[in-house]
Structure formats: C-alpha cells, structure tokens
Design an enzyme around this catalytic site. Structure first.
Site, PDB file in Angstrom:
ATOM      1  N   HIS A   1       0.850  -1.194   0.000  1.00 22.00           N
ATOM      2  CA  HIS A   1       0.000   0.000   0.000  1.00 22.00           C
ATOM      3  C   HIS A   1       0.883   1.241   0.000  1.00 22.00           C
ATOM      4  O   HIS A   1       1.818   1.350   0.795  1.00 22.00           O
ATOM      5  CB  HIS A   1      -0.928   0.000   1.214  1.00 22.00           C
ATOM      6  CG  HIS A   1      -1.986   1.067   1.147  1.00 22.00           C
ATOM      7  ND1 HIS A   1      -3.002   1.042   0.223  1.00 22.00           N
ATOM      8  CD2 HIS A   1      -2.153   2.193   1.875  1.00 22.00           C
ATOM      9  CE1 HIS A   1      -3.773   2.113   0.395  1.00 22.00           C
ATOM     10  NE2 HIS A   1      -3.274   2.821   1.390  1.00 22.00           N
ATOM     11  N   LEU A   2       0.614   2.166  -0.931  1.00 19.48           N
ATOM     12  CA  LEU A   2       1.432   3.368  -1.061  1.00 19.48           C
ATOM     13  C   LEU A   2       1.578   4.067   0.286  1.00 19.48           C
ATOM     14  O   LEU A   2       0.598   4.276   0.999  1.00 19.48           O
ATOM     15  CB  LEU A   2       0.788   4.319  -2.067  1.00 19.48           C
ATOM     16  CG  LEU A   2       1.594   5.592  -2.373  1.00 19.48           C
ATOM     17  CD1 LEU A   2       2.803   5.244  -3.245  1.00 19.48           C
ATOM     18  CD2 LEU A   2       0.703   6.621  -3.070  1.00 19.48           C
ATOM     19  N   HIS A   3       2.796   4.431   0.651  1.00 22.25           N
ATOM     20  CA  HIS A   3       3.029   5.148   1.896  1.00 22.25           C
ATOM     21  C   HIS A   3       4.234   6.072   1.763  1.00 22.25           C
ATOM     22  O   HIS A   3       5.253   5.699   1.210  1.00 22.25           O
ATOM     23  CB  HIS A   3       3.228   4.188   3.075  1.00 22.25           C
ATOM     24  CG  HIS A   3       4.282   3.155   2.861  1.00 22.25           C
ATOM     25  ND1 HIS A   3       4.098   2.044   2.063  1.00 22.25           N
ATOM     26  CD2 HIS A   3       5.558   3.052   3.333  1.00 22.25           C
ATOM     27  CE1 HIS A   3       5.203   1.307   2.060  1.00 22.25           C
ATOM     28  NE2 HIS A   3       6.103   1.904   2.812  1.00 22.25           N
ATOM     29  N   MET A   4       4.061   7.275   2.250  1.00 23.70           N
ATOM     30  CA  MET A   4       5.123   8.275   2.255  1.00 23.70           C
ATOM     31  C   MET A   4       5.750   8.341   3.644  1.00 23.70           C
ATOM     32  O   MET A   4       5.056   8.479   4.644  1.00 23.70           O
ATOM     33  CB  MET A   4       4.569   9.655   1.882  1.00 23.70           C
ATOM     34  CG  MET A   4       5.644  10.746   1.797  1.00 23.70           C
ATOM     35  SD  MET A   4       4.938  12.401   1.575  1.00 23.70           S
ATOM     36  CE  MET A   4       4.351  12.740   3.255  1.00 23.70           C
TER      37      MET A   4
END
Length: 207
Positions: free
Chosen positions: A119-122
């Site tokens: 899952h995209l995470h910054m």
C-alpha cells in the site's frame, strides 16, 4: 529412556527490512497488516478524508511516520496524473506533522524505490536517525541513498511523464553501498561506528 522429539524449534522472525517488517511472509498478509494499522489508535497520529498518518512500528529515527492514502493505491507504479492532488496533499500533511512534533528538526518526506509493503506510503522521517530499530546497512542505505525519493521528485516525475517508473534492479543495488554519513559523507566501517559518529552532528535546527 525418555522419547526424543523430532520437532524443529520455531524460528524467530527479524525486523530487518527497510520498513522494519519481517521477511518471507505472504504479500497479502503484510498488505493487511499495513492497512489494519490505519485503524490502530495507538499508531494513528492524524487523519482526514484523504489521508491517514501513523507512527512507523519500527521507527528508523526519533520521529518516523507513514502517510497513507485512504484510497487503494498499491505502489508508485500505480500512480496516475489524477493522483497528483493527493500526493501534494500527503506532502502538505507530512510537513504539518513534522512541524507539530518538532518544528526545529530536519525532516525528509518521501518514498522507497522498492518498498517492502504494497500500500502506497510516504515516509516522514527526522534526519537524526536516532533509533534502536536502525540496525543494518540495508536500513541505512534505504533512507540515505537515491533509494529514497523525495516526495517533490515523485510529484515532478508524475507531472512530467504521467507515471512513475523506477529501475528496480538499480535501486536494489544501492542497499549494498558502503556506509557513509549522510551529513559529512564520511565513510564508516560498521553500523555501531556510524551511529556513534552521527551523534556528533546537530539536528536541532533546519538547514
């Protein structure tokens, strides 16, 4: 005579990947683990209608958070121009969190080229790297080499090309780089020496 057991002892998992999560688990398991963290009140530090920000379970610095979109975006390759507003919002929220927790400390906001969780995470991470969870060369290089892409660079790439394409093999090799101080670029022989050395730098104010 007592019977002997042929059962093998259970192996302990290690938190040695770049995001602090054990290896060799089914991808879906860790997808669910990251997504379930969104609703963990002990980890959550902020949220709005678009983004949730949580504490990293295995922080690699004094302050280390993850900003995640509420919509399903698996990774950087899944990004489209329509996500530009969301990415800019994530960066803005990240800067707000950094300001809230320590307004004088240096932070970086960005993404791993080859993240361990889907899952995209910054990452929102302070540059002191003061944490017992920072243990290996892989940990260090994942945040201090080109393996770590600043949010601004990802946004610019998406604006220019309409997609984000990164050479996975190239970036994986960066994790093997020699240890080098991220401030003065001094070469260090091992992690204990590196961690002792970086304490000599002042992280109490922004550059």
């Amino acid at each position: 005579m007592a019977a002997t057991s042929n059962a093998k002892p259970k192996r302990k998992m290690k938190d040695d990947d770049s995001d602090g999560l054990p290896k060799k688990k089914p991808t879906q398991y860790w997808n669910q683990g990251l997504l379930s963290s969104i609703d963990d009140p002990e980890l959550r530090v902020d949220a709005d209608d678009k983004v949730v920000i949580i504490r990293d379970k295995y922080p690699k610095a004094k302050f280390h958070f993850l900003a995640m979109p509420k919509v399903n975006i698996p990774n950087l390759k899944s990004l489209k121009r329509e996500h530009l507003v969301l990415l800019k919002h994530m960066e803005t929220k990240g800067k707000e969190i950094a300001q809230r927790f320590d307004s004088r400390r240096q932070f970086r906001f960005g993404y791993h080229a080859v993240p361990s969780m889907s899952h995209l995470h910054m990452h929102i991470i302070s540059q002191d790297f003061d944490s017992p969870s920072l243990k290996t060369k892989k940990h260090w290089n994942s945040f201090t080499t080109e393996y770590f892409h600043d949010s601004e660079d990802i946004i610019n790439m998406l604006e220019k090309n309409g997609r984000v394409e990164l050479d996975t093999k190239k970036y994986q090799e960066l994790l093997k780089n020699p240890l080098k101080c991220h401030v003065c670029l001094k070469d260090l022989p091992n992690m204990p020496n590196l961690k002792q050395h970086i304490k000599s730098h002042d992280y109490s104010s922004k550059k």
